[in-house]
Design a protein around this motif. Structure first.
Motif, PDB file in Angstrom:
ATOM      1  N   ALA A  84     -11.850 -17.697  19.844  1.00  0.00           N
ATOM      2  CA  ALA A  84     -12.556 -18.512  18.847  1.00  0.00           C
ATOM      3  C   ALA A  84     -11.767 -19.778  18.532  1.00  0.00           C
ATOM      4  CB  ALA A  84     -12.791 -17.698  17.576  1.00  0.00           C
TER       5      ALA A  84
ATOM      6  N   GLY B 106     -12.479 -22.454  20.806  1.00  0.00           N
ATOM      7  CA  GLY B 106     -13.803 -23.044  20.697  1.00  0.00           C
ATOM      8  C   GLY B 106     -14.938 -22.190  21.212  1.00  0.00           C
TER       9      GLY B 106
ATOM     10  N   ARG C 283     -17.883 -19.569  21.143  1.00  0.00           N
ATOM     11  CA  ARG C 283     -18.811 -19.165  20.093  1.00  0.00           C
ATOM     12  C   ARG C 283     -19.936 -18.322  20.686  1.00  0.00           C
ATOM     13  NH1 ARG C 283     -15.124 -20.919  17.789  1.00  0.00           N
ATOM     14  NH2 ARG C 283     -14.978 -22.480  16.118  1.00  0.00           N
ATOM     15  N   GLY C 284     -20.624 -17.613  19.828  1.00  0.00           N
ATOM     16  CA  GLY C 284     -21.847 -16.918  20.212  1.00  0.00           C
ATOM     17  C   GLY C 284     -21.666 -15.930  21.338  1.00  0.00           C
TER      18      GLY C 284
ATOM     19  N   LEU D 283     -18.350 -15.904  23.319  1.00  0.00           N
ATOM     20  CA  LEU D 283     -17.260 -15.233  22.612  1.00  0.00           C
ATOM     21  C   LEU D 283     -17.432 -13.719  22.678  1.00  0.00           C
ATOM     22  CD1 LEU D 283     -14.754 -15.338  20.824  1.00  0.00           C
ATOM     23  CD2 LEU D 283     -16.264 -15.605  18.837  1.00  0.00           C
TER      24      LEU D 283
END
Length: 254
Positions: free
Chosen positions: A115, A118, A120-121, A124
């Protein structure tokens, strides 16, 4: 081994050249270390207490800056300019997993590093679940780390590093405080990983189980570098550098 290259001809995972370092109080810890570790190698770093092992490891991801010489990870010089990328590529697994696990759940701990890069979603989530699958801890994804056994916490600590997709995994005394079953399970996991491994340990049988090559760091220099069976079979060499196999342990023939 000093000119070791990756199987695809790329740069080695780690190249240390004439590395020297003295602490601010004047204590000289490293006197000119040269070593190269090829991609995919599993190498044991052995040596007595005070040999400079921790100092060397702290240079690999820029915690310490060389007084002389250089360190490169996958061809990338370790320095301030690329520090974030270097710390992604060099995954340190501490001796005590409680130094590495500090979030409310296993999921949060493993997600913390990616995380910060960078992710995400869904990307990740894939990084987290993939790393936990590699260490056999996916079922614990929503559990608090402090509810896990010591061996399970160590495997989660490994997952926090694998989620960053490192170039090289550096493990500090990974077998310490593990019961025999946890020790075996961790060894099986480490053997299955497609990553370069540097194993820092006093546990010589564990090093033999996991690594093909060993380095002895003693007095701030590389005192020996070769096939681990040859090094562990040399009782005089081990005694000279205050290393001992367990009583009655014999290095098995290849």
């Amino acid at each position: 081994m000093n000119d070791a290259q990756g199987s695809a001809g790329g740069p080695p995972s780690l190249k240390v050249t004439r590395l020297a370092y003295a602490y601010p109080d004047g204590t000289q810890a490293l006197y000119g270390v040269d070593l190269t570790i090829a991609r995919g190698e599993r190498v044991a770093l052995l040596g007595p207490n005070g040999a400079g092992k921790t100092t060397l490891v702290m240079h690999l991801n820029g915690i310490l800056t060389p007084g002389h010489g250089s360190v490169a990870v996958a061809g990338l010089p370790v320095g301030r300019r690329d520090l974030k990328e270097i710390r992604r590529r060099v995954g340190l697994v501490f001796q005590d997993p409680d130094d590495q696990l500090f979030m409310p759940t296993v999921r949060d701990d493993v997600a913390f590093g990616p995380a910060n890069l960078g992710l995400r979603g869904a990307e990740l989530d894939r990084a987290v679940t993939g790393a936990l699958e590699q260490v056999g801890m996916l079922d614990a994804i929503d559990r608090p780390p402090h509810h896990l056994s010591f061996g399970q916490r160590r495997r989660v600590a490994v997952a926090t590093v694998l989620a960053m997709r490192p170039e090289i995994l550096v493990l500090d005394e990974p077998s310490s405080n593990l019961d025999p079953a946890s020790r075996r399970e961790l060894a099986e996991i480490l053997r299955s990983l497609d990553v370069t491994v540097l194993l820092v340990t006093h546990d010589l049988p564990y090093a033999l189980e996991l690594c093909e090559r060993a380095l002895i760091l003693s007095g701030g220099v590389i005192a020996a570098d070769g096939p681990i069976r040859d090094i562990l079979s040399d009782r005089a060499l081990l005694a000279e550098h205050r290393l001992e196999l367990p009583y009655g342990f014999a290095v098995p023939a290849p």
